[in-house]
Design an enzyme around this catalytic site. Structure first.
Site, short mmCIF file in Angstrom:
data_model
loop_
_atom_site.label_atom_id
_atom_site.label_comp_id
_atom_site.label_asym_id
_atom_site.label_seq_id
_atom_site.Cartn_x
_atom_site.Cartn_y
_atom_site.Cartn_z
N LYS A 1 -81.38 -52.32 -7.85
CA LYS A 1 -82.31 -53.29 -7.28
C LYS A 1 -83.71 -52.70 -7.39
O LYS A 1 -83.89 -51.49 -7.16
CB LYS A 1 -81.93 -53.53 -5.81
CG LYS A 1 -82.78 -54.55 -5.07
CD LYS A 1 -82.28 -54.75 -3.64
CE LYS A 1 -83.01 -55.87 -2.93
NZ LYS A 1 -82.47 -56.13 -1.57
N SER B 1 -81.46 -60.96 -0.58
CA SER B 1 -82.52 -60.65 -1.51
C SER B 1 -82.03 -59.87 -2.74
O SER B 1 -82.77 -59.76 -3.72
CB SER B 1 -83.60 -59.84 -0.79
OG SER B 1 -83.08 -58.59 -0.38
N SER C 1 -78.61 -59.02 2.85
CA SER C 1 -78.97 -59.09 1.43
C SER C 1 -78.00 -58.47 0.44
O SER C 1 -78.20 -58.63 -0.76
CB SER C 1 -80.35 -58.50 1.21
OG SER C 1 -81.31 -59.44 1.56
#
Ligand code: GLN
Length: 507
Positions: free
Chosen positions: A79, A154, A178
């Site tokens: 990420k 997210s 997330s």
């Protein structure tokens, strides 16, 4: 389908790599090609062939020398909230569009030491604020199951990359859901461990008392070596744990707990989960829950009962309050964490300004997107003199009560808690543009677990939505440090179901 689709699991691929049926450099080359062909979906933000291939070459050397571990040569990606040397780190924000870190986050470092090959950096919501991965400054991520829909957020790029077989696993972070939420909406498995298990050092801070990293992969078994490599005490993070329930917080703990639970289940014979009490919170099954999600959870619970588990009706009475509590605490911490982006030391700086204050103000206005600005405003307001007691302190008191609800249930009534991750399947891109608060409300089932710092995971348990082809996730929450146990329970379920094996386009 990609080159990675040929392998059903990390273990399967690892065997092929060790037997030298597959070579890490060729695999990485194919994976890079697949990642590049996927650029319209905005899944990857930064790819650098040379950096990846250098790691793959090292993996091949270890594989040939016989010094390889279970993750050597396995293609993963991070990420874009984890800082990395070489690849840029932007947190999907214009503010950090040109930022490259001088060091690797601890998690990145650990996974590198374990021999993984990183394909680069994955999109996310800007500074991890969001639930749809639409808040990225670099374009919304598309869900591999339906490109008109969000992948969840997210960690949307992470979940989409795993679902599309661009990587075998990916890192994510979970502040209020997330990891679990995008895992659910993309039909992959993901776990957020107990707060403090994984070091936050080098993870761009959102809300520090809640931020925790975790892996996403195709199935629960693949999460074991990933989480094991990511975990461990780190003196660079003041909230990192030295011990987890008496065991050192070190690599090997998750694997050992997972194996111990597996042998207990094996010893129980035909009803492996005999004695496991599953708490089902009645507050999770209200009018806001889509029928297809409710039905999928119900049938997953039946499967667990057929494996010997018993179902207990429980109550988490403050569930509703987790939304206002979280959306006061998280923005408060964010407003403080994000004050470092002032246009002076690093990050975006406005081109035209009149004085220092004007420069900071213009730089922040230009660099941050709408949702980030909204959170900073809320956070600054609730921390301001005269409102601190009314909002921030009150939210902390509510947080304590939410923790107590979970503690009561998990100490006296049940061993794990199960329920939905999201109220519905993935929504369409753009659906909530006029109403950002709608996304906040959809976090109802994940926020409490984050506020309590408990481990929670999501595994695929069905499909629904208008086409009947959109994934649905089952949430499994455990006691502090029960990650290995949760993963073994999820693995047991995945041995008798095949939701996790479905591939987008072939559901
Ligand atoms: N949707 C939540 C938020 O926007 C959670 C995000 C997260 O876990 N990073 O704050």
């Amino acid at each position: 389908m990609t080159a990675l689709s040929e392998f059903s699991s990390i273990q399967d691929l690892s065997l092929a790599l060790r037997d030298r049926r597959v070579n890490a450099v060729e695999l990485a080359t194919d994976a890079l090609r697949a990642a590049r062909s996927y650029t319209d979906s905005h899944v990857f933000l930064h790819i650098d062939d040379e950096l990846t291939l250098a790691q793959a070459r090292e993996a091949d050397q270890a594989l040939t020398a016989g010094t390889a571990g279970p993750l050597t040569g396995i293609p993963i990606a991070h990420k874009d909230l984890f800082v990395t040397r070489g690849w840029r780190t932007t947190a999907s924000s214009k503010m950090l569009a040109h930022y490259t870190s001088p060091f690797d986050a601890t998690v990145v470092d650990h996974l590198r030491t374990a021999g993984t090959v990183s394909l680069g950096k994955l999109s996310c919501d800007e500074f991890a604020m969001g639930s749809g991965n639409e808040n990225s400054a670099f374009g919304p991520v598309h869900n591999p199951w339906d490109p008109e829909r969000v992948p969840g957020g997210s960690s949307g790029g992470s979940a989409a990359a795993v679902a599309a077989h661009l990587v075998m696993a990916a890192t994510g972070t979970d502040t209020g859901g997330s990891v679990r939420q995008p895992a659910a909406l993309c039909g992959v498995s993901g776990i957020k461990p107990t707060y403090g298990t994984v070091s936050r050092y080098g993870i761009i801070a959102y809300a520090s008392s809640l931020d925790q990293a975790g892996p996403l992969a195709r199935n629960a078994r693949d999460l074991v070596p990933m989480l094991d490599a990511m975990s461990g005490f780190d003196s660079n993070d003041s909230t990192s744990l030295e011990a987890c329930d008496g065991e050192p917080n070190a690599a090997g703990r998750i694997q050992a707990d997972f194996a111990a639970a597996q042998s207990r289940f094996a010893a129980a014979g035909a009803r492996p989960l005999q004695g496991l009490r599953i708490g089902v919170p009645r507050e999770f099954f209200n009018e806001g829950l889509a029928a297809c999600v409710g039905d999928a959870i119900e049938s997953a619970l039946k499967t667990f009962e057929s494996l010997g588990a018993t179902r207990v009706d429980i109550s988490l009475p403050r569930t509703r309050l987790s939304i206002p509590a979280y959306y006061v605490i998280a923005p408060a911490e964010a407003s403080s964490n994000l004050s470092r982006y002032d246009g002076v030391r690093y990050g975006h700086r406005a081109e035209h300004y009149s004085d220092l204050i004007d420069m900071t103000s213009r730089s922040r206005t230009e660099g941050f997107g709408d949702e980030v600005r909204r959170r900073i405003l809320v956070g600054t307001y609730v921390l301001s003199h005269g409102y601190y007691d009314a909002y921030y302190l009150q939210a902390q008191r509510v947080r304590r009560m939410i923790v107590d609800d979970f503690q009561r249930a998990l100490s006296a009534e049940c061993d794990v808690i199960m329920g939905p991750v999201t109220p519905d399947v993935a929504r369409r891109i753009g659906d909530n543009r006029q109403d950002p608060i709608a996304d906040w409300l959809a976090d109802i089932y994940t926020l409490g677990v984050s506020l309590a710092g408990l481990p929670g995971m999501s595994i695929p348990c069905g499909f629904g939505g208008p086409s009947g082809q959109l994934p649905i996730g089952l949430q499994i929450v455990g006691r502090y440090f029960d990650e290995g146990h949760l993963l073994a329970i999820a693995d047991r379920y995945q041995q008798v179901t095949d939701w996790h094996q479905r591939i987008p386009g072939h559901a």
